[in-house]
Design a protein around this motif. Sequence first.
Motif, short mmCIF file in Angstrom:
data_model
loop_
_atom_site.label_atom_id
_atom_site.label_comp_id
_atom_site.label_asym_id
_atom_site.label_seq_id
_atom_site.Cartn_x
_atom_site.Cartn_y
_atom_site.Cartn_z
N GLY A 279 0.78 -1.23 0.00
CA GLY A 279 0.00 0.00 0.00
C GLY A 279 0.81 1.28 0.00
N ASP A 280 1.78 1.40 0.88
CA ASP A 280 2.55 2.64 0.96
C ASP A 280 3.45 2.83 -0.27
OD1 ASP A 280 1.34 3.19 3.32
OD2 ASP A 280 3.17 3.17 4.55
N GLN A 281 3.97 1.72 -0.80
CA GLN A 281 4.80 1.84 -2.01
C GLN A 281 3.97 2.36 -3.18
OE1 GLN A 281 7.23 -1.64 -2.89
NE2 GLN A 281 7.21 -2.23 -0.74
N TRP A 282 2.78 1.81 -3.35
CA TRP A 282 1.92 2.27 -4.44
C TRP A 282 1.50 3.72 -4.25
CZ3 TRP A 282 -1.95 -2.34 -5.60
CH2 TRP A 282 -1.21 -3.39 -6.15
N ARG A 283 1.21 4.10 -3.02
CA ARG A 283 0.82 5.50 -2.78
C ARG A 283 2.00 6.44 -3.07
NH1 ARG A 283 -4.06 5.93 0.40
NH2 ARG A 283 -4.87 3.81 0.67
N HIS A 284 3.20 5.94 -2.84
CA HIS A 284 4.38 6.78 -3.09
C HIS A 284 4.64 6.91 -4.59
CE1 HIS A 284 8.24 8.65 -2.14
NE2 HIS A 284 8.77 7.90 -3.10
N THR A 285 4.56 5.81 -5.33
CA THR A 285 4.92 5.84 -6.76
C THR A 285 3.76 6.24 -7.66
OG1 THR A 285 4.44 3.47 -6.98
CG2 THR A 285 6.72 4.11 -6.47
N SER A 286 2.51 5.95 -7.24
CA SER A 286 1.35 6.19 -8.10
C SER A 286 0.32 7.13 -7.49
CB SER A 286 0.65 4.86 -8.44
OG SER A 286 1.50 4.03 -9.18
N VAL B 127 -0.28 10.16 -16.48
CA VAL B 127 0.74 9.14 -16.70
C VAL B 127 0.44 7.87 -15.92
CG1 VAL B 127 3.19 8.60 -16.42
CG2 VAL B 127 2.49 10.85 -17.25
N ASN B 128 -0.03 8.00 -14.67
CA ASN B 128 -0.24 6.80 -13.85
C ASN B 128 -1.70 6.38 -13.76
OD1 ASN B 128 -1.54 8.32 -11.78
ND2 ASN B 128 0.42 8.78 -10.80
N LEU B 129 -2.53 6.92 -14.65
CA LEU B 129 -3.97 6.68 -14.57
C LEU B 129 -4.31 5.19 -14.53
CD1 LEU B 129 -6.87 7.87 -14.65
CD2 LEU B 129 -6.71 7.82 -17.14
N PHE B 130 -3.59 4.39 -15.31
CA PHE B 130 -3.92 2.96 -15.41
C PHE B 130 -2.94 2.09 -14.63
CE2 PHE B 130 -6.02 4.87 -19.06
CZ PHE B 130 -7.29 4.31 -18.96
N ASP B 131 -2.30 2.64 -13.61
CA ASP B 131 -1.44 1.86 -12.74
C ASP B 131 -2.26 0.92 -11.86
OD1 ASP B 131 0.79 3.06 -13.74
OD2 ASP B 131 1.42 4.03 -11.88
N ASN B 132 -1.55 -0.01 -11.22
CA ASN B 132 -2.19 -0.96 -10.30
C ASN B 132 -3.03 -0.28 -9.22
OD1 ASN B 132 -1.83 -3.73 -10.86
ND2 ASN B 132 0.33 -3.61 -10.32
N GLN B 133 -2.64 0.94 -8.86
CA GLN B 133 -3.33 1.63 -7.77
C GLN B 133 -4.80 1.83 -8.06
OE1 GLN B 133 -3.06 1.94 -4.75
NE2 GLN B 133 -2.18 3.91 -4.10
N ARG B 134 -5.17 2.05 -9.31
CA ARG B 134 -6.57 2.25 -9.67
C ARG B 134 -7.31 0.91 -9.74
NH1 ARG B 134 -4.03 6.26 -8.35
NH2 ARG B 134 -2.53 6.01 -10.04
N TYR B 135 -6.60 -0.16 -9.94
CA TYR B 135 -7.19 -1.49 -10.09
C TYR B 135 -7.20 -2.22 -8.75
CZ TYR B 135 -6.96 -0.82 -15.15
OH TYR B 135 -7.15 -0.34 -16.43
N THR B 136 -6.11 -2.93 -8.46
CA THR B 136 -6.07 -3.70 -7.21
C THR B 136 -6.04 -2.78 -6.00
OG1 THR B 136 -4.67 -5.19 -8.51
CG2 THR B 136 -5.08 -5.77 -6.22
#
Length: 521
Positions: free
Chosen positions: A396-403, A412-421
């Motif tokens: 969770g924290d890694q994704w919040r930091h990068t995405s 740029v990050n619209l379709f990253d994992n953060q929006r999905y999983t």
Amino acid sequence: MRYRSRVTAPAAALIGTAAVLAGGNTAHADTADTAAAKGGGGVPAPETLGDPVFPALGNDGYRVASYHLDFSYDATTTLVDAEATLELRTTQALTRLSLDALGLDIHTVRVDGRDAAFEQVGEKLRITPTRPLPARARVTVCVTYTADPRRLPLPHTAWVPTPDGFAICPQPDAAHTVFPCNDHPSDKADFTFRITVPAGLRGVANGSLVRTEHLAGDRIAYSYRSRRPMATELAQITVGDYVVKQRQGPHGLPLRDVVPTARAEALEPALALTPGLVEWIEARLGAYPFETYGLLPCNSDDPKAFDFTGLETQTLTLYKPNYLLQAEPKIGSHMMHELVHSYFGNSVSPASWADLWLNEGHADFYGLLYRYERGWTDSLGYSTFEDRMKYTYALGDQWRHTSGPVAAPNAVNLFDNQRYTGGVLVLYALRQLIGEDAFHTVERTFLARHRDSSASTDDYIAVASRTCGPDVSGFLRDWLYGTTTPRMPGHPDWTVTPVPPSLAVPRQRTGARPHDNSATL
């Protein structure tokens, strides 16, 4: 959901490309000031709808009630001669309005039957009518143009050329490379289509076939109507050597698959799964919200033209054909993902692209649930929802930091994992907090309240807070907008992996294509 975003080029370069593609066409446009001097009153319409992810999209001077798209395909030149007729209503008095348009050779523009001056500037078709338009006026805009499906370079186009025609992939911001439009999901409209093709090919679009005309020159025109409002990014128009396969779904729902003739037999095992998928999701989210459903495995497996798995164009989900040739455990959860978009994304569209998690989080949530109920292990090796969420929680924290936070993407990050999983994790946390029964009530209430319209993250939070009893707005805002991952209800032992030093300074992303989340379903 398409897993390929249209990567936005630097503004100056893209505008320069658009000017070249438009052929420098300015069509002797009067300025807005000149028009105002002639007729008095009004201002140029604002050329944005203020989207936080794609601020250049749309025009706030009007709302579109309907589109009629009339396409004529020439198989020898692969060109499309087209006419787009828009019925719209102004939101204010206007001296000028604009439509989103890129890579289209515009021939004429008429406003309420009168020739109008126009110019193509960047990704806008600016239109100056002969007299100012009053506020709250009903206006008809008709644009004739020619399009070349092979003209714009990927990824700046919605066209997917195939050996026998084309299909389109408008999501998220490329419908206006196919037809002039107010290209934003908050401005949904009715759609009708007429597609004229040579005999031996078939033209297909969203909705239901309402007319077939046999014309001179051995040509056939197919007309379709979508019975529910639709966002521009969900439009589908395809031409090819197709056979249309009809079958019946639950409660008599007509199912229509549009299949390459040469692959129809090979694709049948995948197509036959749809009735069971619809029955499963209806038990959880209610009746399927449209007049028909089906799959369009268009006749292309070219990774350069079709570098994603599926796209939820309304009533007709687009697929790469070879993907559907796999065994059911390989494709079933992704087929459920795309079907769920009929509810989250199509029936209820995002109010802005920052609300994408509502589409993708829900689609992955039910796609994973469907997988684990059947005992299928996912590509990460997990066979239960809880184990997959524990793994995701740790990231969770890694994704919040990068995405960024789940509900705060950028282009740029619209379709990253953060929006999905990442979105799945938010929904899982809510269900953990309020219980399964209350969660299902929230889901159905949200869908019913915003059916055939667009809804925001705030709208979902409001429904959840009013429906399940306690006010969960603070809880959801922490999960959706927080820079650190909150504690997971019911799992005090779950831990979040610290952000490693190598990620302490965010890296500048350069437009890399997003992760193909279908691989992790």
